[in-house]
Scaffold this motif. Sequence first.
Motif: not given
Length: 74
Positions: A1-19
Motif C-alpha cells: 500500500f502507498h499509504t496507511a489509509d490504504g491499509v485501513v481501507r483494504s481492511f474495511l473492504s475485506d472485512s465483514t460488517a460485524e468485524t
Amino acid sequence: FHTADGVVRSFLSDSTAETVSVVKNEIAALLERHMTEIELRELLLKKMSCCYCYWHEWDSGEVWLSHLVDIFDE
C-alpha cells in the motif's frame, strides 16, 4: 500500500460488517480511556503489537485513532 489509509481501507473492504463494527467499537473504547501519549504508545506498540509508527504522520495517537474512526464512518 502507498499509504496507511490504504491499509485501513483494504481492511474495511475485506472485512465483514460485524468485524468492522467490533474494531470501531474497540477504537472508540480506547479513545474514551484518555490515555497519555506514552501510555497509548506502550499499549499499541508493546501490548497490541502495532507496527505502525503513527507519530511520524500524526500529532498523537489520539488524533490518529480518531482519524481511523472517521475513515470507518465514510
